[in-house]
Scaffold this motif. Structure first.
Motif, PDB file in Angstrom:
ATOM      1  N   GLU A 118       2.405   8.941   9.955  1.00 53.21           N
ATOM      2  CA  GLU A 118       2.698  10.107   9.128  1.00 53.21           C
ATOM      3  C   GLU A 118       3.244   9.678   7.766  1.00 53.21           C
ATOM      4  OE1 GLU A 118       5.849  12.806  10.369  1.00 53.21           O
ATOM      5  OE2 GLU A 118       4.871  14.438   9.291  1.00 53.21           O
ATOM      6  N   GLY A 119       4.190   8.742   7.778  1.00 52.00           N
ATOM      7  CA  GLY A 119       4.763   8.292   6.507  1.00 52.00           C
ATOM      8  C   GLY A 119       3.712   7.695   5.602  1.00 52.00           C
ATOM      9  N   ALA A 120       2.835   6.855   6.185  1.00 57.34           N
ATOM     10  CA  ALA A 120       1.828   6.179   5.362  1.00 57.34           C
ATOM     11  C   ALA A 120       0.836   7.184   4.793  1.00 57.34           C
ATOM     12  CB  ALA A 120       1.111   5.131   6.199  1.00 57.34           C
ATOM     13  N   VAL A 121       0.405   8.144   5.614  1.00 55.84           N
ATOM     14  CA  VAL A 121      -0.596   9.108   5.138  1.00 55.84           C
ATOM     15  C   VAL A 121       0.000   9.984   4.039  1.00 55.84           C
ATOM     16  CG1 VAL A 121      -2.001  11.074   5.810  1.00 55.84           C
ATOM     17  CG2 VAL A 121      -1.879   9.104   7.296  1.00 55.84           C
ATOM     18  N   ILE A 122       1.228  10.468   4.255  1.00 60.31           N
ATOM     19  CA  ILE A 122       1.848  11.274   3.201  1.00 60.31           C
ATOM     20  C   ILE A 122       2.061  10.411   1.955  1.00 60.31           C
ATOM     21  CG2 ILE A 122       3.894  12.590   2.578  1.00 60.31           C
ATOM     22  CD1 ILE A 122       4.068  13.566   5.401  1.00 60.31           C
ATOM     23  N   GLY A 123       2.335   9.119   2.169  1.00 55.03           N
ATOM     24  CA  GLY A 123       2.467   8.210   1.030  1.00 55.03           C
ATOM     25  C   GLY A 123       1.197   8.170   0.191  1.00 55.03           C
ATOM     26  N   VAL A 124       0.046   8.112   0.852  1.00 53.82           N
ATOM     27  CA  VAL A 124      -1.220   8.101   0.094  1.00 53.82           C
ATOM     28  C   VAL A 124      -1.354   9.390  -0.711  1.00 53.82           C
ATOM     29  CG1 VAL A 124      -3.720   8.097   0.279  1.00 53.82           C
ATOM     30  CG2 VAL A 124      -2.386   6.619   1.755  1.00 53.82           C
ATOM     31  N   PHE A 125      -0.975  10.524  -0.091  1.00 53.27           N
ATOM     32  CA  PHE A 125      -1.149  11.801  -0.787  1.00 53.27           C
ATOM     33  C   PHE A 125      -0.195  11.966  -1.963  1.00 53.27           C
ATOM     34  CE2 PHE A 125      -2.643  13.511   3.537  1.00 53.27           C
ATOM     35  CZ  PHE A 125      -3.948  13.198   3.240  1.00 53.27           C
ATOM     36  N   THR A 126       0.923  11.251  -1.942  1.00 50.04           N
ATOM     37  CA  THR A 126       1.882  11.460  -3.020  1.00 50.04           C
ATOM     38  C   THR A 126       1.837  10.375  -4.082  1.00 50.04           C
ATOM     39  OG1 THR A 126       3.517  10.346  -1.666  1.00 50.04           O
ATOM     40  CG2 THR A 126       3.539  12.724  -1.599  1.00 50.04           C
ATOM     41  N   ALA A 127       1.225   9.224  -3.792  1.00 47.23           N
ATOM     42  CA  ALA A 127       1.286   8.106  -4.726  1.00 47.23           C
ATOM     43  C   ALA A 127       0.498   8.432  -5.993  1.00 47.23           C
ATOM     44  CB  ALA A 127       0.736   6.855  -4.075  1.00 47.23           C
ATOM     45  N   LEU A 128       1.114   8.157  -7.142  1.00 44.80           N
ATOM     46  CA  LEU A 128       0.409   8.329  -8.415  1.00 44.80           C
ATOM     47  C   LEU A 128       0.301   7.003  -9.140  1.00 44.80           C
ATOM     48  CD1 LEU A 128       1.708  11.724  -9.813  1.00 44.80           C
ATOM     49  CD2 LEU A 128      -0.488  11.204  -8.797  1.00 44.80           C
ATOM     50  N   ASP A 129       0.431   5.920  -8.393  1.00 44.71           N
ATOM     51  CA  ASP A 129       0.280   4.594  -8.969  1.00 44.71           C
ATOM     52  C   ASP A 129      -0.659   3.854  -8.026  1.00 44.71           C
ATOM     53  OD1 ASP A 129       1.909   2.376 -10.791  1.00 44.71           O
ATOM     54  OD2 ASP A 129       1.095   1.591  -8.924  1.00 44.71           O
ATOM     55  N   PHE A 130      -1.665   3.217  -8.591  1.00 43.24           N
ATOM     56  CA  PHE A 130      -2.674   2.619  -7.730  1.00 43.24           C
ATOM     57  C   PHE A 130      -2.097   1.544  -6.812  1.00 43.24           C
ATOM     58  CE2 PHE A 130      -6.444   4.221 -10.186  1.00 43.24           C
ATOM     59  CZ  PHE A 130      -7.091   4.750  -9.085  1.00 43.24           C
ATOM     60  N   PHE A 131      -1.080   0.851  -7.271  1.00 39.30           N
ATOM     61  CA  PHE A 131      -0.480  -0.179  -6.428  1.00 39.30           C
ATOM     62  C   PHE A 131       0.114   0.461  -5.178  1.00 39.30           C
ATOM     63  CE2 PHE A 131       2.993  -2.902  -5.081  1.00 39.30           C
ATOM     64  CZ  PHE A 131       2.404  -4.142  -5.106  1.00 39.30           C
ATOM     65  N   LEU A 132       0.895   1.489  -5.421  1.00 37.47           N
ATOM     66  CA  LEU A 132       1.542   2.214  -4.334  1.00 37.47           C
ATOM     67  C   LEU A 132       0.495   2.858  -3.430  1.00 37.47           C
ATOM     68  CD1 LEU A 132       4.538   2.523  -3.983  1.00 37.47           C
ATOM     69  CD2 LEU A 132       4.430   4.690  -5.166  1.00 37.47           C
ATOM     70  N   PHE A 133      -0.508   3.443  -4.067  1.00 40.22           N
ATOM     71  CA  PHE A 133      -1.597   4.095  -3.367  1.00 40.22           C
ATOM     72  C   PHE A 133      -2.250   3.114  -2.412  1.00 40.22           C
ATOM     73  CE2 PHE A 133      -6.127   5.295  -3.218  1.00 40.22           C
ATOM     74  CZ  PHE A 133      -6.043   6.634  -2.881  1.00 40.22           C
ATOM     75  N   TYR A 134      -2.535   1.914  -2.896  1.00 42.52           N
ATOM     76  CA  TYR A 134      -3.195   0.916  -2.070  1.00 42.52           C
ATOM     77  C   TYR A 134      -2.283   0.443  -0.936  1.00 42.52           C
ATOM     78  CZ  TYR A 134      -5.988  -3.015  -0.660  1.00 42.52           C
ATOM     79  OH  TYR A 134      -6.739  -3.875   0.081  1.00 42.52           O
ATOM     80  N   VAL A 135      -1.001   0.302  -1.253  1.00 43.34           N
ATOM     81  CA  VAL A 135      -0.045  -0.117  -0.220  1.00 43.34           C
ATOM     82  C   VAL A 135      -0.067   0.870   0.938  1.00 43.34           C
ATOM     83  CG1 VAL A 135       2.402  -0.339   0.296  1.00 43.34           C
ATOM     84  CG2 VAL A 135       1.469  -1.426  -1.731  1.00 43.34           C
ATOM     85  N   PHE A 136       0.040   2.165   0.613  1.00 43.78           N
ATOM     86  CA  PHE A 136       0.050   3.170   1.678  1.00 43.78           C
ATOM     87  C   PHE A 136      -1.308   3.251   2.363  1.00 43.78           C
ATOM     88  CE2 PHE A 136       3.703   5.091  -0.723  1.00 43.78           C
ATOM     89  CZ  PHE A 136       4.622   4.843   0.253  1.00 43.78           C
ATOM     90  N   TRP A 137      -2.349   3.118   1.574  1.00 40.42           N
ATOM     91  CA  TRP A 137      -3.711   3.174   2.107  1.00 40.42           C
ATOM     92  C   TRP A 137      -3.878   2.128   3.200  1.00 40.42           C
ATOM     93  CZ3 TRP A 137      -7.962   6.219   0.561  1.00 40.42           C
ATOM     94  CH2 TRP A 137      -9.201   5.805   1.047  1.00 40.42           C
ATOM     95  N   GLU A 138      -3.421   0.915   2.926  1.00 42.22           N
ATOM     96  CA  GLU A 138      -3.543  -0.159   3.902  1.00 42.22           C
ATOM     97  C   GLU A 138      -2.578   0.053   5.057  1.00 42.22           C
ATOM     98  OE1 GLU A 138      -6.437  -1.502   3.442  1.00 42.22           O
ATOM     99  OE2 GLU A 138      -5.727  -3.551   3.606  1.00 42.22           O
ATOM    100  N   LEU A 139      -1.440   0.645   4.727  1.00 40.16           N
ATOM    101  CA  LEU A 139      -0.411   0.850   5.750  1.00 40.16           C
ATOM    102  C   LEU A 139      -0.898   1.827   6.821  1.00 40.16           C
ATOM    103  CD1 LEU A 139       2.415  -0.239   6.098  1.00 40.16           C
ATOM    104  CD2 LEU A 139       3.308   1.774   4.992  1.00 40.16           C
ATOM    105  N   THR A 140      -1.805   2.736   6.484  1.00 36.28           N
ATOM    106  CA  THR A 140      -2.306   3.668   7.494  1.00 36.28           C
ATOM    107  C   THR A 140      -3.104   2.935   8.567  1.00 36.28           C
ATOM    108  OG1 THR A 140      -4.333   4.071   6.262  1.00 36.28           O
ATOM    109  CG2 THR A 140      -2.529   5.570   5.855  1.00 36.28           C
ATOM    110  N   LEU A 141      -3.647   1.788   8.161  1.00 39.06           N
ATOM    111  CA  LEU A 141      -4.535   1.048   9.043  1.00 39.06           C
ATOM    112  C   LEU A 141      -3.790   0.452  10.236  1.00 39.06           C
ATOM    113  CD1 LEU A 141      -7.463   0.629   8.219  1.00 39.06           C
ATOM    114  CD2 LEU A 141      -6.872  -1.664   7.507  1.00 39.06           C
ATOM    115  N   ILE A 142      -2.599  -0.076   9.961  1.00 37.21           N
ATOM    116  CA  ILE A 142      -1.916  -0.907  10.959  1.00 37.21           C
ATOM    117  C   ILE A 142      -1.494  -0.094  12.181  1.00 37.21           C
ATOM    118  CG2 ILE A 142       0.023  -2.474  11.313  1.00 37.21           C
ATOM    119  CD1 ILE A 142      -0.243  -3.046   8.259  1.00 37.21           C
ATOM    120  N   PRO A 143      -0.776   1.045  11.995  1.00 38.24           N
ATOM    121  CA  PRO A 143      -0.383   1.780  13.205  1.00 38.24           C
ATOM    122  C   PRO A 143      -1.588   2.286  14.005  1.00 38.24           C
ATOM    123  CG  PRO A 143       0.347   2.955  11.226  1.00 38.24           C
ATOM    124  CD  PRO A 143      -0.187   1.645  10.788  1.00 38.24           C
TER     125      PRO A 143
END
Lengths: 495, 483
Positions: A118-143
């Protein structure tokens, strides 16, 4: 003002860490419920303070992080992200309730993974910086990877690896696209920045048409695989089917591919060197997914696999509507994401319940379950109707908006997609008839209906499907505002 | 000349000699104090280096230079040395040769530090040999363990060969330019460009450094040596000694022989691609964690070598930053295997394979701190976001794309994807496979060293700005020095 976006991203992650340290199922589920409910309350608060008449990012938070590379901590939500955050915030506590009485190994890890997703997915939806966006994007994968590989079905390892490799390679291609955009903008302006709105705006000034198209296609590939769209959908049936019920629901909540399409791709589309080619690519992928997914669903024997393929078909509307490029089709596509999230959650929960009580998901081995499971049947019938597009339910509004809107620019592709409607109705009704109605199959043994927690969580989602089907404006308005904004960009470029 | 400029080096020398002397008079069971003494000495040297940041000077007729580059690498070496010393406290427990262990480790450190500040090929070579000789002996520290002896023997023979090649290369350079001073070679390198001697020198030097950095096909010794040596020593070899090869190669190629760029740039490109791909693919099927880490170490060296291909300030800065990150990640990972090995051997003295991956089963329950730190290290090595490894790859790979080497970046990125396969396997064993063994107490020195390394990995990942900035400064020394 409090940093509400940071809170809805961090609270699930913090509660995930807490859940890891719990000892029993009872403790773990309480932690999970507390975390998801807090997020829900904050999101509801945010929703009521959200201005749906403007297309700008709201609740913005901005801090410098690594200035020499132009990395910032930049969060914000607009009308594209808000409904999806709402969807996640609503479904996740209900998902925890749905699993309330289940017995499984390592419940602490199970709930920790739910919260982390949940945290990672909401992170993707809120990130307005590509670095952050990519971090959360990848983070959804692991769980999700661990979710499938620990609690999955008989072929869990293969499914988990396939999902992981497929989407990881796609994200790496997307990363190349991000790099391309980053450096092209850096070369032009002399200052590095990974800010998403800024880079999208800079995209139009890139000189070389080839560079622009390469960047666009790389990003598109990353998003399309996540959606997933034909021909990159083959990870989905395995992953969705092998995942435990909660995992399948989490997969459904993972609307980040479609989100990227609206948030990143569409504003860039008019400035590519060959916008018409890009529109055609998206329209072909979308309409073929709708039709092909429906045919595949029709031929499935396993109920859960059928639902998984129907997901490919339904997500095709998202790609098609995005390519339609009028405000009705784009907001219809956004609404399809929202609606699909609600509908599929119930579909997968139903598959999970049927499997655990009868021991099988093969449609022909079931039969007459309605007599033994009346509560489940009511909810399931409503959801199946929503899924096949019965008026008055969310699926109808989404699909009609997409088809009617897209018909303006893409009549041929809409006709292809229209063919699927009959097949969609067919596989839904046929499955329902064979599994739930008719003569009760005595070989199934004792079958129990859904328990009170399951009834509550599935019932609430079913009510929401009905509510948003009759009265979509609470989320449709903000989607409309944003799609009008996107379409006005197209108009200025004469696409 | 201000002798205080050499204070960090002096601190290490004095500590090394003191450890050696004091050790002679101590009974075996109180030799633990030597470990504390060595750690203290390294800590003092580290503090002295940090406090002298920003100083620029040359000493001893221009043979030693102190600048951002040398300071940066000195800190890398001292950090690794600190982890080595702390972890060594547990490793050498009850060992009668404790003083030799620490003295050799400290002498290796001093050699590495002088390589970092060498401004003359003669000094560079001598310092290089000082570090190498000390590590040869350390690799064979377990005199009764056949694997350790094999490791040391292989390392010694191949190391000597590479030293000979390097020396031969240096002599060609000297013969052509008439000097061994690095800036003077750069100034006179026109002679090398116009003569075939230049090519010969480049080939010899490339092979010499290739052995030390363990680039494929000069890597044969590395897996055996890293696997056979005591884990704590492997940490020093992979995290420290390898970085020494990199800083030396930076000085020799990027500064002294920059005029011959056309000759060695493409060679480095090929070596980088082969090394990272071979390392990652072979690592996939290893069952010994140490051997897996050895192959992963090859792959990481392959990534760092990309800096020699791209050669922009950002790429060199990225490579240098990567060296620092890798120091923390790799040293930490090897120390974690040391802790696991210790656990296995304390349960069963005759265990044949203490570093087999089966011993990592259920480590999350048995040794929670070790398992958590190991997870951080392998995720960082794989380049998972918010760790040092990710930031390093981000800077290095993105600079590669920026300079137009998109194909190289694509290969490197695909390699990172492959590498996740074996790193995730370790995590899977630690957290997801069941074990019926009991929880064990974690030896404090190992835990301390791992926590320091893990904090380093996370700090570099979250709060990278000052470190990246600093690495860029170090890189600018190379660029301006070469012009």
């Amino acid at each position: 003002m409090m940093p509400i976006l940071s809170m809805i991203v961090l609270i699930p992650l913090i509660f995930a860490a807490l859940a890891l340290f719990t000892k029993t199922k009872e403790q773990a589920r309480v932690v999970a419920l507390a975390g998801t409910v807090i997020v829900l309350l904050l999101t509801v608060y945010m929703y009521f303070n959200f201005d749906s008449t403007i297309a700008d990012n709201q609740f913005e938070e901005l801090a410098q992080w690594v200035p020499s590379l132009g990395i910032t901590y930049h969060l914000g939500v607009d009308g594209i992200a808000m409904p999806l955050i709402l969807l996640n915030a609503i479904v996740l506590p209900l998902l925890v309730l749905f699993t309330w009485n289940d017995d499984r190994k390592s419940p602490n890890k199970f709930y920790a993974l739910i919260l982390a997703t949940e945290g990672a997915v909401i992170g993707v939806f809120t990130a307005l910086d590509f670095f952050l966006f990519y971090v959360f994007w990848e983070l959804t994968l692991i769980p999700l990877f661990f979710m499938v590989s620990i609690w999955g079905g008989p072929n869990k390892h293969k499914a988990a690896i396939k999902f992981f490799i497929y989407t990881h390679v796609a994200s790496l291609v997307m990363l190349l696209g991000i790099f391309g955009l980053y450096f092209a903008a850096w070369d032009m302006t002399g200052t590095p920045s990974l800010d998403i709105p800024y880079l999208i705006n800079q995209f139009q000034f890139i000189g070389s048409g080839l560079t622009k198209d390469m960047i666009f296609l790389a990003l598109l590939f990353g998003f399309i695989v996540k959606i997933p769209s034909f021909p990159f959908h083959s990870w989905l049936p395995d992953a969705y089917t092998e995942a435990p019920t909660a995992g399948s629901v989490l997969f459904v909540m993972l609307k980040i591919g479609g989100y990227g399409l609206f948030k990143v791709m569409l504003p860039m589309l008019p400035f590519t060197a060959s916008p018409n080619l890009m529109i055609t690519i998206m329209a072909v992928l979308g309409s073929v997914s709708v039709l092909y997914g429906a045919f595949l669903a029709l031929s499935q024997k396993d109920l859960k696999r059928m639902v998984a393929y129907s997901s490919v078909s339904h997500m095709g509307y998202v790609t098609l509507g995005a390519a339609g490029l009028v405000s009705l089709s784009v907001s219809g596509a956004m609404f399809q994401q929202f609606s699909h999230g609600l509908i599929m959650s119930i579909m997968f929960m139903s598959c999970g319940v049927i499997n655990s009580t009868t021991g099988t998901r093969i449609i022909n081995d079931l039969g007459g379950l309605a007599q033994k499971m009346p509560k489940l049947t009511v909810i399931m019938v409503l959801t199946f109707m929503a899924s096949l597009g019965l008026p008055g339910l969310t699926g109808f509004i989404a699909e009609v908006s997409v088809l009617a809107g897209s018909f303006v620019n893409l009549p041929m592709y809409v006709i292809i997609a229209l063919l699927a409607i009959v097949i969609t109705a067919a596989y839904h009704l046929w499955a329902l008839q064979r599994a739930m109605f008719g003569v009760y199959n005595a070989k199934l043994g004792t079958v129990t209906d859904i328990n009170v927690f399951q009834t509550f969580s599935m019932g609430v989602i079913a009510i929401l499907i009905l509510y948003f089907g009759l009265h979509p404006t609470p989320v449709f308005d903000m989607m409309m505002t944003n799609s009008e904004h996107i379409v006005s960009l197209m108009a200025t470029m004469g696409v | 000349m201000d002798i205080m400029l050499l204070a960090p080096e002096l601190a290490i020398v004095v500590t090394g000699l003191a450890v050696l002397l004091i050790g002679l008079f101590l009974p075996t069971d109180s030799k633990k104090v030597l470990g504390y003494l060595a750690s203290l000495g390294v800590l003092v040297a580290l503090a002295l280096t940090v406090s002298s940041l920003g100083t620029e000077a040359t000493l001893f007729n221009n043979t030693v230079t102190i600048d951002a580059l040398s300071q940066f690498f000195k800190i890398v070496f001292l950090v690794v040395s600190l982890l080595f010393a702390i972890a060594g406290i547990k490793y050498t427990e009850g060992h009668s040769n404790t003083e030799e262990f620490y003295a050799l480790g400290l002498f290796a450190t001093i050699g590495m530090m002088f390589v970092a500040s060498a401004n003359d090929l003669m000094l560079l070579f001598v310092a290089f040999e000082l570090a190498s000789l000390a590590t040869y002996a350390l690799a064979g520290f377990e005199k009764k363990n056949a694997k350790s002896l094999e490791a040391a023997m292989k390392y010694f023979i191949i190391g000597s060969l590479s030293a000979a090649l390097m020396l031969l290369g240096i002599s060609y350079v000297y013969g052509a330019t008439g000097t061994t001073s690095i800036p003077d070679i750069a100034a006179n390198s026109g002679v090398l460009v116009s003569s075939p001697m230049g090519i010969v020198a480049v080939v010899l030097l490339l092979a010499g450094f290739g052995f030390k950095i363990a680039l494929v096909p000069f890597h044969m010794w590395a897996p055996d040596t890293y696997q056979g040596s005591p884990s704590v020593v492997s940490a020093l070899l992979a995290a420290g000694s390898k970085k020494m090869g990199i800083v030396a190669a930076l000085k020799v190629f990027v500064v002294a022989l920059i005029a011959l760029k056309a000759d060695w740039q493409i060679a480095f490109a090929i070596l980088a691609v082969i090394t990272m791909t071979y390392g990652n693919v072979v690592a996939l099927k290893q069952t010994s964690v140490k051997r897996m880490l050895a192959y992963s170490s090859l792959a990481q060296a392959g990534y760092i070598t990309m800096a020699f291909v791209v050669l922009t300030p950002m790429a060199l800065g990225g490579g240098i930053f990567y060296a620092l990150s890798h120091g923390f990640m790799k040293a930490g990972a090897f120390i974690a295997t040391a802790a696991v090995g210790y656990m296995v051997l304390s349960e069963n003295k005759d265990s044949a394979d203490p570093d087999h991956i089966d011993n990592f089963r259920g480590l999350g329950k048995r040794m929670p701190i070790t398992a958590l730190c190991m997870t951080i290290f392998v995720f960082a090595l794989a380049g998972i976001p918010l760790t040092a490894g990710y930031m390093s790859k981000f800077v290095l790979f993105s600079s590669t794309i920026q300079s137009g080497f998109v194909w190289l970046a694509v290969i490197a990125i695909l390699n990172s994807a492959i590498s996740l396969g074996y790193y995730a396997k370790i995590v899977k064993y630690m957290y997801f496979l069941p074990t019926d063994s009991e929880k064990v107490s974690e030896p404090f020195p190992y835990t301390l060293a791992m926590i320091i390394a893990a904090v380093g990995v996370l700090v570099l990942g979250f709060w990278s700005e000052p470190f990246i900035h600093w690495a860029m400064e170090a890189a600018s020394v190379l660029i301006t020095g070469g012009m």
